[in-house]
Write a protein that holds these residues in place. Structure first.
Motif, PDB file in Angstrom:
ATOM      1  N   ALA A  44       4.325   4.810  -1.296  1.00 19.16           N
ATOM      2  CA  ALA A  44       3.903   3.735  -0.398  1.00 19.16           C
ATOM      3  C   ALA A  44       4.619   3.798   0.948  1.00 19.16           C
ATOM      4  N   VAL A  45       5.895   4.130   0.942  1.00 22.15           N
ATOM      5  CA  VAL A  45       6.654   4.158   2.192  1.00 22.15           C
ATOM      6  C   VAL A  45       6.099   5.211   3.159  1.00 22.15           C
ATOM      7  N   PRO A  46       5.911   6.478   2.724  1.00 21.22           N
ATOM      8  CA  PRO A  46       5.319   7.445   3.673  1.00 21.22           C
ATOM      9  C   PRO A  46       3.894   7.062   4.085  1.00 21.22           C
ATOM     10  N   ILE A  52       1.081   3.322  10.215  1.00 19.16           N
ATOM     11  CA  ILE A  52       1.593   2.769  11.473  1.00 19.16           C
ATOM     12  C   ILE A  52       1.496   3.807  12.587  1.00 19.16           C
ATOM     13  N   LEU A  53       1.808   5.050  12.271  1.00 23.59           N
ATOM     14  CA  LEU A  53       1.717   6.125  13.258  1.00 23.59           C
ATOM     15  C   LEU A  53       0.280   6.303  13.737  1.00 23.59           C
ATOM     16  N   PHE A  54      -0.669   6.350  12.813  1.00 21.14           N
ATOM     17  CA  PHE A  54      -2.069   6.512  13.184  1.00 21.14           C
ATOM     18  C   PHE A  54      -2.566   5.346  14.020  1.00 21.14           C
ATOM     19  N   ILE A  55      -2.169   4.139  13.653  1.00 24.82           N
ATOM     20  CA  ILE A  55      -2.605   2.966  14.416  1.00 24.82           C
ATOM     21  C   ILE A  55      -2.064   3.031  15.841  1.00 24.82           C
ATOM     22  N   SER A  56      -0.798   3.408  15.983  1.00 25.03           N
ATOM     23  CA  SER A  56      -0.229   3.494  17.334  1.00 25.03           C
ATOM     24  C   SER A  56      -0.901   4.593  18.152  1.00 25.03           C
TER      25      SER A  56
END
Length: 127
Positions: A44-46, A52-56
């Motif tokens: 879940a953490v990765p 979050i990376l993709f959204i940014s």
């Protein structure tokens, strides 16, 4: 008088094979449950970090696209203005190749006249 805390319970524990087996199974289940929770957290953490990376990245790309669209619209407006100016200048070149137009410009702008021609200046009507 004996206090309530010092009394021994009257229920005795039965030490049977069944009880030991149940306790062993409970321990195994608890270990498996802890292992499952650890694995879920490890995945879940990765996944959360990647999300979050993709959204940014997507939001920054959307902002860049919006900015480029605004620049494109401004460039298109400037292109239209320049095309109009080019059309006007080409017409002006054609007119300047005509001797009658050059003579008209010289008379109007520089108060020149043809031989035998008299120039009259009328007052401008600015009411």
């Amino acid at each position: 008088m004996v206090s309530a805390n010092k009394r021994k319970p009257k229920v005795t524990e039965v030490h049977s094979d069944y009880n030991k087996e149940q306790q062993l199974q409970d321990k195994v289940k608890e270990r498996r449950r802890r292992g499952l929770i650890r694995r879920l957290i490890a995945f879940a953490v990765p996944a959360l970090v990647l999300t979050i990376l993709f959204i940014s990245v997507f939001t920054s790309q959307a902002a860049t696209i919006k900015e480029k669209q605004i620049q494109q619209k401004q460039a298109e407006e400037e292109l239209v203005k320049l095309e109009q100016q080019e059309k006007y200048l080409k017409e002006e070149i054609k007119k300047l190749n005509n001797l009658d137009y050059i003579g008209e410009l010289a008379r109007r702008d520089y108060s020149m006249s043809k031989p035998g021609e008299t120039i009259f200046k009328l007052p401008s009507s600015s009411n």
